[in-house]
Enzyme design. Structure first.
Site, mmCIF file in Angstrom:
data_model
loop_
_atom_site.group_PDB
_atom_site.id
_atom_site.type_symbol
_atom_site.label_atom_id
_atom_site.label_comp_id
_atom_site.label_asym_id
_atom_site.label_seq_id
_atom_site.Cartn_x
_atom_site.Cartn_y
_atom_site.Cartn_z
ATOM 1 N N ASP A 180 0.849 -1.198 0.000
ATOM 2 C CA ASP A 180 0.000 0.000 0.000
ATOM 3 C C ASP A 180 0.884 1.247 0.000
ATOM 4 O O ASP A 180 2.060 1.182 -0.351
ATOM 5 C CB ASP A 180 -0.909 -0.029 1.238
ATOM 6 C CG ASP A 180 -2.285 0.551 0.965
ATOM 7 O OD1 ASP A 180 -2.385 1.791 0.905
ATOM 8 O OD2 ASP A 180 -3.234 -0.222 0.796
ATOM 9 N N HIS A 211 -3.935 6.120 2.976
ATOM 10 C CA HIS A 211 -4.555 4.844 2.620
ATOM 11 C C HIS A 211 -3.918 3.685 3.377
ATOM 12 O O HIS A 211 -4.605 2.822 3.925
ATOM 13 C CB HIS A 211 -4.433 4.637 1.106
ATOM 14 C CG HIS A 211 -5.335 3.587 0.546
ATOM 15 N ND1 HIS A 211 -4.984 2.266 0.502
ATOM 16 C CD2 HIS A 211 -6.570 3.664 -0.017
ATOM 17 C CE1 HIS A 211 -5.960 1.570 -0.081
ATOM 18 N NE2 HIS A 211 -6.941 2.393 -0.392
ATOM 19 N N ALA A 308 -7.193 -8.905 -8.522
ATOM 20 C CA ALA A 308 -8.354 -9.614 -7.972
ATOM 21 C C ALA A 308 -8.902 -10.674 -8.918
ATOM 22 O O ALA A 308 -9.373 -11.725 -8.471
ATOM 23 C CB ALA A 308 -9.455 -8.604 -7.628
ATOM 24 N N SER A 359 -11.162 -1.383 -1.351
ATOM 25 C CA SER A 359 -9.900 -1.482 -0.613
ATOM 26 C C SER A 359 -10.144 -1.896 0.831
ATOM 27 O O SER A 359 -9.469 -2.778 1.376
ATOM 28 C CB SER A 359 -9.186 -0.132 -0.600
ATOM 29 O OG SER A 359 -8.372 0.066 -1.714
#
Length: 418
Positions: A180, A211, A308, A359
């Site tokens: 991240d 984030h 993903a 997220s």
């Protein structure tokens, strides 16, 4: 599978083929074939300072189609894996008028990965086609760009929706990697939470810690902003700045994560399909590492979000406090499960805030998995995946669907699965 335990068989919806042109709603424009001398950089627009190339007799002209490239990518770079040592990579680069911008051995791929610069303005697709003619190249790919999945706008309601009591939530001893932005390690919610850090962007100053602070806090935060899995051992890799990263940076972070002997990697970002990404997540999964990623926040008509959409990855979509689907969420048969991700309270530098996005739903699922592994460390990655799917609360159409996957995770039921 954990010895002595069996789970009800789950038949997943077939995953999209990343190599199929049908895997996304819209495909790239394919350029016409061109004549390219694979051995002569002079066949492309001239470089201001081309490297010396030994003359070759009777060099053939080959009809080569430029490779169609989809998704955002660095416009003057390509990534290659090399069958050989660094000198072999330098030779390949020189033969095609490319620059070696970085080179390293990938722990996950087990090969040398080089980042070649294109100094003369040739399109990336043309260079990829030219590289196809060299037997020393094992794979070639654009240096794709990936972005963090935070929507424009864990919290207390998340615990109840995924059936876990906040007072009983534990991730004790479970090693988790987070890829991240940098995190604010001075935040009270992260005190003592991060066991190790890695900066995959050393040459770029750190400006953004928001984030990454929220993701790590949702996972394993303490105090007034408790995470889903307090006690988890977090290894935090900084691979994003300004919400963006590249494939070369992410691969470096994935390699480091795998070397930390983690059980799980949280990837709350999305980008295009990329051969090196596919190989890296496949290699990590072969090591028994669980991979959790955000499905994406680009809307129901968006192309599939990677990593993903790779079959080795648990793709997570986001729901609200009434189990409604987040409007901006990606859809597709790759979506595996759903978790709270709308208006969650999460730590941010300087305090707490409400955050929304797939997220954060991915972080909730990673935390839930950490609870399962903390209670039963011998559970395999396959067991965890099937337990989540077979016990999820079905939302939307009956069975697995393209909006919610198998449904909203149920941590309590998953823990009791046999």
């Amino acid at each position: 599978m954990f010895a002595g335990q069996a789970l009800a068989q789950v038949t997943p919806t077939p995953r999209p083929d990343p190599n199929s042109s049908a895997s996304a709603p819209a495909g790239p424009v394919v350029l016409p074939a061109i004549l390219v001398d694979l051995f002569d950089p002079a066949a492309a627009p001239p470089s201001p300072n081309p490297p010396p190339v030994a003359p070759l007799a009777n060099r053939p002209l080959l009809l080569v189609a430029p490779q169609a490239v989809s998704g955002a990518f660095v416009p003057d770079e390509v990534l290659v894996s090399i069958n050989g040592d660094p000198q072999a990579a330098a030779t390949v680069a020189a033969a095609l008028g490319l620059e070696v911008r970085s080179m390293r051995q990938s722990a996950l791929l087990g090969v040398t990965v080089a980042r070649f610069g294109i100094p003369d303005g040739r399109p990336v697709g043309v260079v990829l086609a030219q590289l196809a003619g060299d037997a020393r190249i094992l794979s070639r790919a654009p240096n794709h760009i990936y972005s963090l999945q935070q929507a424009a706008t864990i919290g207390s309601y998340a615990f109840g929706r995924i059936e876990i009591a906040a007072a009983e939530a534990r991730g004790t001893g479970v090693r988790i990697a987070v890829i991240d932005t940098a995190a604010d390690e001075t935040h009270p919610a992260l005190a003592g939470v991060i066991a190790g850090t890695f900066d995959a962007m050393e040459e770029t100053p750190v400006a953004d810690r928001g984030h990454g602070t929220s993701i790590t806090g949702i996972l394993a935060g303490i105090g007034v902003s408790p995470g889903i899995a307090p006690g988890a051992v977090i290894f935090h890799a900084r691979a994003f700045e300004g919400g963006r990263s590249t494939m070369s940076v992410i691969l470096s972070a994935l390699d480091w994560a795998a070397e930390q002997d983690v059980r799980l990697i949280n990837m709350s970002f999305v980008g295009p399909a990329n051969d090196l990404m596919a190989r890296a997540v496949g290699a990590a999964r072969e090591r028994g590492i669980l991979l959790v990623a955000a499905a994406g926040n680009n809307g129901p008509q968006a192309p599939y979000g990677y990593p993903a959409a790779y079959p080795e990855v648990i793709a997570v979509t986001a729901t609200d406090d009434e189990d409604g689907l987040m409007e901006q969420a990606n859809r597709g048969p790759y979506v595996y499960v759903a978790a709270p991700g709308v208006q969650l309270v999460a730590p941010v530098p300087g305090g707490t805030d409400l955050v929304t996005g797939t997220s954060f739903a991915a972080a909730v699922v990673s935390g839930a998995i950490a609870n399962l592994l903390s209670a039963a460390p011998d559970h395999s990655a396959d067991w965890v995946e099937h337990a989540l799917a077979s016990t999820a609360h079905d939302l939307g159409p009956a069975g697995r669907d393209t909006d919610f996957g198998f449904g909203l995770i149920n941590t309590k039921a998953a823990a009791a699965a046999r």
